[in-house]
Design an enzyme around this catalytic site. Sequence first.
Site, mmCIF file in Angstrom:
data_model
loop_
_atom_site.group_PDB
_atom_site.id
_atom_site.type_symbol
_atom_site.label_atom_id
_atom_site.label_comp_id
_atom_site.label_asym_id
_atom_site.label_seq_id
_atom_site.Cartn_x
_atom_site.Cartn_y
_atom_site.Cartn_z
ATOM 1 N N SER A 101 6.447 2.079 -2.907
ATOM 2 C CA SER A 101 7.891 1.955 -3.083
ATOM 3 C C SER A 101 8.473 3.090 -3.932
ATOM 4 O O SER A 101 8.416 4.251 -3.552
ATOM 5 C CB SER A 101 8.206 0.585 -3.681
ATOM 6 O OG SER A 101 9.582 0.335 -3.719
ATOM 7 N N ASP A 244 13.557 0.207 1.052
ATOM 8 C CA ASP A 244 14.069 -1.154 0.937
ATOM 9 C C ASP A 244 15.079 -1.297 -0.200
ATOM 10 O O ASP A 244 15.651 -2.361 -0.394
ATOM 11 C CB ASP A 244 12.940 -2.176 0.794
ATOM 12 C CG ASP A 244 12.092 -1.995 -0.460
ATOM 13 O OD1 ASP A 244 12.329 -1.022 -1.213
ATOM 14 O OD2 ASP A 244 11.184 -2.818 -0.687
#
EC number: 5.4.2.10
Length: 447
Positions: A101, A244
């Site tokens: 991430s 995301d």
Amino acid sequence: MSRKYFGTDGVRGLVGQYPITPAFAMKLAWAAGKVLAKQGNSRVLIGKDPRISGYMLESAMEAGFLSAGIDVAFLGPMPTPAVAYLTRTFRGEAGVVISASHNPYHDNGIKFFSSEGTKLNDEIELEIESWMDKEMDCVPSEQLGKATRISDAAGRYIECCKGTFSRDFNLRGLRIVLDCANGATYHVAPPVFTELGAEVITIFNAPNGTNINQGCGATDLAALQEKVIEVRADFGIAFDGDGDRVMMVDSDGTKIDGDVILYILANHWKNKGISFGGVVGTQMANIGLELALKTRGIEFARSKVGDRYVVEMLKEKGWKLGGENSGHILSLDHSTTGDGIVAALQVLQVLAETKQTLSQARSGMTLMPQVLVNVRFSGRTQPLESESVINVAGEVEAELAGRGRVLLRKSGTEPLIRVMVEGEDQDQVQALAQRIADEVARVDALG
């Protein structure tokens, strides 16, 4: 029963150190394959972000799944929400994302999605972990899984994102700066906004395996803010390494975080009479969001930190909108997981419908000063259980005198203690947060 390997967002750590090793990745895939095969399932989709270690972990997981008799379909570099979406559309039994991430390139991680494109529940994760303690075997040759590649994955996801934006509007006349964090959105985000009509100026969209999140993206907006002002853009949009999360900046470079995005969407939907129930934030959500929503008569609830917990509470309450101030935005009518591109498009939809600027759309909400200090710790101690840390935190809360709050928590993805203090005065809040952080560091140093 506590989980041994899975954190709030899969398994994550430093590449080359347990558990982010080829051997562990292969065993994890085999264990997951055993659970899936037990349920009569046979195929998983694997996507990754562009960090260099993804090749190694992808190959290791391929071997693990195939040895368990599970077919594998490779997606290549793709945003996390794209893997969730494609797992559903290709009727996969599970999706795997190899990504850390927003972390630096030397970290990596592995997270799973169910056949419905949602994070695995605790029971399935625990069952996978139980297989990790067993000796790895291999199915007979005739039962081995097969590997294929889905060549049009990016195009399918681009059309999915565009489909969440109303056909009654377009982005013509807008100049947008996109910061792709040298991450997984580099080849999908620019076409989405360009094909909807915007003039797109893209920065940090040349991943080389080691530059992901480096001085860019949703966790470092300085370059985006500078570029927006330089090219006189209407606004800027930043994604994190796996796509995301989203952060935005308006035309003068002012930061628009996840809490502000939630307010913009909720306020607009309320004005339009769209039914969405209420908004779920987390313990980290700014109290300014809570107060602004209350003024509009919109219910608000806090979940534990982590988008999986936001989703759980949304489903429990039957609501449709939630997220984190870090930029995870959950709009369950549009996506099953946090999706930076889709969330940005929903904000742009508001601007198109109301003919407002980003600054105008966020009016009505004032963020309280909030300081977050991350303290890296050894893992040998439990600073949050220390009497001295508890006492210092209590002193800080007393000094805030009911007009602020303190939140201490251990990160679920990194060896960090997160110290958050919120109040009315920025300088005071900064000093109080640092006081607690210094005590946490002192206790950890003592070992």
